[in-house]
Design a protein around this motif. Structure first.
Motif, PDB file in Angstrom:
ATOM      1  N   LYS A   1     -19.403  -9.150 -14.728  1.00 59.81           N
ATOM      2  CA  LYS A   1     -17.946  -9.163 -14.721  1.00 59.81           C
ATOM      3  C   LYS A   1     -17.464  -9.614 -13.345  1.00 59.81           C
ATOM      4  N   PRO A   2     -16.355 -10.364 -13.311  1.00 54.32           N
ATOM      5  CA  PRO A   2     -15.842 -10.782 -12.010  1.00 54.32           C
ATOM      6  C   PRO A   2     -15.337  -9.567 -11.243  1.00 54.32           C
ATOM      7  N   ALA A   3     -15.357  -9.676  -9.924  1.00 56.92           N
ATOM      8  CA  ALA A   3     -14.873  -8.580  -9.089  1.00 56.92           C
ATOM      9  C   ALA A   3     -13.392  -8.362  -9.357  1.00 56.92           C
ATOM     10  N   ALA A   4     -12.971  -7.111  -9.295  1.00 52.78           N
ATOM     11  CA  ALA A   4     -11.573  -6.787  -9.533  1.00 52.78           C
ATOM     12  C   ALA A   4     -10.704  -7.460  -8.472  1.00 52.78           C
ATOM     13  N   ALA A   5      -9.610  -8.024  -8.932  1.00 57.77           N
ATOM     14  CA  ALA A   5      -8.706  -8.688  -8.010  1.00 57.77           C
ATOM     15  C   ALA A   5      -8.008  -7.650  -7.144  1.00 57.77           C
ATOM     16  N   GLY A   6      -7.814  -7.996  -5.901  1.00 57.86           N
ATOM     17  CA  GLY A   6      -7.144  -7.084  -4.978  1.00 57.86           C
ATOM     18  C   GLY A   6      -5.642  -7.100  -5.199  1.00 57.86           C
ATOM     19  N   PRO A   7      -4.937  -6.334  -4.422  1.00 56.43           N
ATOM     20  CA  PRO A   7      -3.488  -6.294  -4.540  1.00 56.43           C
ATOM     21  C   PRO A   7      -2.873  -7.673  -4.368  1.00 56.43           C
ATOM     22  N   THR A   8      -1.808  -7.947  -5.135  1.00 56.82           N
ATOM     23  CA  THR A   8      -1.158  -9.251  -5.064  1.00 56.82           C
ATOM     24  C   THR A   8       0.271  -9.137  -4.573  1.00 56.82           C
ATOM     25  N   MET A   9       0.725  -7.911  -4.310  1.00 53.73           N
ATOM     26  CA  MET A   9       2.063  -7.718  -3.780  1.00 53.73           C
ATOM     27  C   MET A   9       1.994  -6.731  -2.615  1.00 53.73           C
ATOM     28  N   ARG A  10       2.690  -7.072  -1.554  1.00 47.95           N
ATOM     29  CA  ARG A  10       2.682  -6.200  -0.383  1.00 47.95           C
ATOM     30  C   ARG A  10       4.087  -5.687  -0.158  1.00 47.95           C
ATOM     31  N   LEU A  11       4.208  -4.367  -0.002  1.00 44.67           N
ATOM     32  CA  LEU A  11       5.465  -3.749   0.383  1.00 44.67           C
ATOM     33  C   LEU A  11       5.291  -3.270   1.817  1.00 44.67           C
ATOM     34  N   GLU A  12       6.169  -3.739   2.689  1.00 44.72           N
ATOM     35  CA  GLU A  12       6.063  -3.390   4.101  1.00 44.72           C
ATOM     36  C   GLU A  12       7.330  -2.666   4.549  1.00 44.72           C
ATOM     37  N   LEU A  13       7.149  -1.473   5.075  1.00 42.36           N
ATOM     38  CA  LEU A  13       8.247  -0.751   5.704  1.00 42.36           C
ATOM     39  C   LEU A  13       8.483  -1.461   7.030  1.00 42.36           C
ATOM     40  N   ASN A  14       9.527  -2.309   7.057  1.00 41.61           N
ATOM     41  CA  ASN A  14       9.694  -3.226   8.171  1.00 41.61           C
ATOM     42  C   ASN A  14      10.566  -2.669   9.287  1.00 41.61           C
ATOM     43  N   ARG A  15      11.590  -1.891   8.918  1.00 46.66           N
ATOM     44  CA  ARG A  15      12.510  -1.392   9.936  1.00 46.66           C
ATOM     45  C   ARG A  15      13.260  -0.182   9.416  1.00 46.66           C
ATOM     46  N   LEU A  16      13.520   0.769  10.301  1.00 49.39           N
ATOM     47  CA  LEU A  16      14.372   1.921  10.020  1.00 49.39           C
ATOM     48  C   LEU A  16      15.459   1.940  11.086  1.00 49.39           C
ATOM     49  N   GLU A  17      16.727   2.124  10.669  1.00 53.69           N
ATOM     50  CA  GLU A  17      17.808   2.201  11.642  1.00 53.69           C
ATOM     51  C   GLU A  17      18.864   3.180  11.159  1.00 53.69           C
ATOM     52  N   PRO A  18      19.518   3.858  12.103  1.00 57.85           N
ATOM     53  CA  PRO A  18      20.568   4.806  11.727  1.00 57.85           C
ATOM     54  C   PRO A  18      21.750   4.084  11.081  1.00 57.85           C
ATOM     55  N   ALA A  19      22.300   4.713  10.067  1.00 55.24           N
ATOM     56  CA  ALA A  19      23.498   4.212   9.388  1.00 55.24           C
ATOM     57  C   ALA A  19      24.370   5.437   9.079  1.00 55.24           C
ATOM     58  N   GLY A  20      25.063   5.916  10.104  1.00 53.21           N
ATOM     59  CA  GLY A  20      25.821   7.159   9.959  1.00 53.21           C
ATOM     60  C   GLY A  20      24.848   8.317   9.854  1.00 53.21           C
ATOM     61  N   GLU A  21      24.991   9.122   8.800  1.00 56.83           N
ATOM     62  CA  GLU A  21      24.076  10.252   8.566  1.00 56.83           C
ATOM     63  C   GLU A  21      22.851   9.841   7.748  1.00 56.83           C
ATOM     64  N   ASN A  22      22.749   8.580   7.445  1.00 52.18           N
ATOM     65  CA  ASN A  22      21.661   8.059   6.617  1.00 52.18           C
ATOM     66  C   ASN A  22      20.653   7.300   7.470  1.00 52.18           C
ATOM     67  N   CYS A  23      19.527   6.996   6.857  1.00 50.17           N
ATOM     68  CA  CYS A  23      18.531   6.140   7.494  1.00 50.17           C
ATOM     69  C   CYS A  23      18.421   4.854   6.679  1.00 50.17           C
ATOM     70  N   ARG A  24      18.894   3.768   7.256  1.00 48.21           N
ATOM     71  CA  ARG A  24      18.823   2.466   6.587  1.00 48.21           C
ATOM     72  C   ARG A  24      17.390   1.956   6.668  1.00 48.21           C
ATOM     73  N   THR A  25      16.873   1.539   5.536  1.00 47.41           N
ATOM     74  CA  THR A  25      15.477   1.121   5.415  1.00 47.41           C
ATOM     75  C   THR A  25      15.414  -0.350   5.019  1.00 47.41           C
TER      76      THR A  25
END
Length: 161
Positions: free
Chosen positions: A41-65
Motif C-alpha cells: 500500500k502507498p504511504a499515507a499522505a501527510g497533511p495537506t492544509m496548514r493552519l497557522e496561529l499568525n498573530r494575536l493582538e488586543p481588540a478592546g476586551e477581546n483578543c483578535r486572532t
C-alpha cells in the motif's frame, strides 16, 4: 525439496541438488520482489492544509486572532468550520469558539480574523484545534479534514491539534 543420495557419486549429486535449490530460492525471491512491492500500500499522505496561529493582538476586551489558512496542496472547500479552545497560561480552558474558515479555494492561502471574546491576549497560553465541525467540498468529510490539518504558530502561544 532436496533428496539425499548415498555413495561418492551420489554425494556430488547431493551438493548440486543443494546448489540448484539455493539458486531456485534466490531466483524466486528476485522474481517475487517486484510483485510484493507492487502490492504494498502507498504511504499515507501527510497533511495537506496548514493552519497557522499568525498573530494575536488586543481588540478592546477581546483578543483578535489572525489565523493563516494554507491550502496550497488541497482541494477547494465550501465550508471549513473548526472548534477552538483558548487555554490560559496555567493550562485551564477559558473560551470555546466555533470559527468558519471557509470558503477555502484550491491551492490558495488566506488569513481569517476572529476574536476570542472577553480574554486578553497575554492570558492565552495555548489554542487547541479541538475538532472540525463542518467540512464541505469535493470528497471531503469532517474526519478526513481533521486528518489533513497541520497546526503551527508564529506567536509565543502554542497552537496544537
Amino acid at each position: 525439496m532436496v533428496q539425499e543420495f548415498e555413495g561418492t557419486v551420489n554425494g556430488q549429486f547431493r551438493r548440486r541438488a543443494g546448489q540448484v535449490a539455493a539458486a531456485g530460492c534466490l531466483l524466486a525471491s528476485v522474481l517475487a520482489g517486484p510483485a510484493v512491492a507492487q502490492d504494498a500500500k502507498p504511504a499515507a499522505a501527510g497533511p495537506t492544509m496548514r493552519l497557522e496561529l499568525n498573530r494575536l493582538e488586543p481588540a478592546g476586551e477581546n483578543c483578535r486572532t489572525y489565523l493563516l489558512v494554507d491550502n496550497g496542496k488541497g482541494s477547494a472547500l465550501k465550508s471549513l468550520k473548526v472548534d477552538l479552545f483558548a487555554f490560559d497560561t496555567e493550562g485551564v480552558a477559558q473560551k470555546r469558539l466555533a470559527v468558519e474558515l471557509g470558503p477555502v479555494q484550491e491551492r490558495k492561502t488566506v488569513v481569517r480574523l476572529f476574536d476570542f471574546p472577553g480574554i486578553a491576549c497575554p492570558k492565552i497560553g495555548r489554542v487547541l484545534l479541538n475538532d472540525v465541525l463542518a467540512c464541505e467540498g469535493g470528497e471531503a468529510s469532517r474526519e478526513s479534514c481533521l486528518e489533513r490539518i497541520d497546526t503551527s504558530s508564529k506567536t509565543g502561544t502554542e497552537f496544537a491539534r
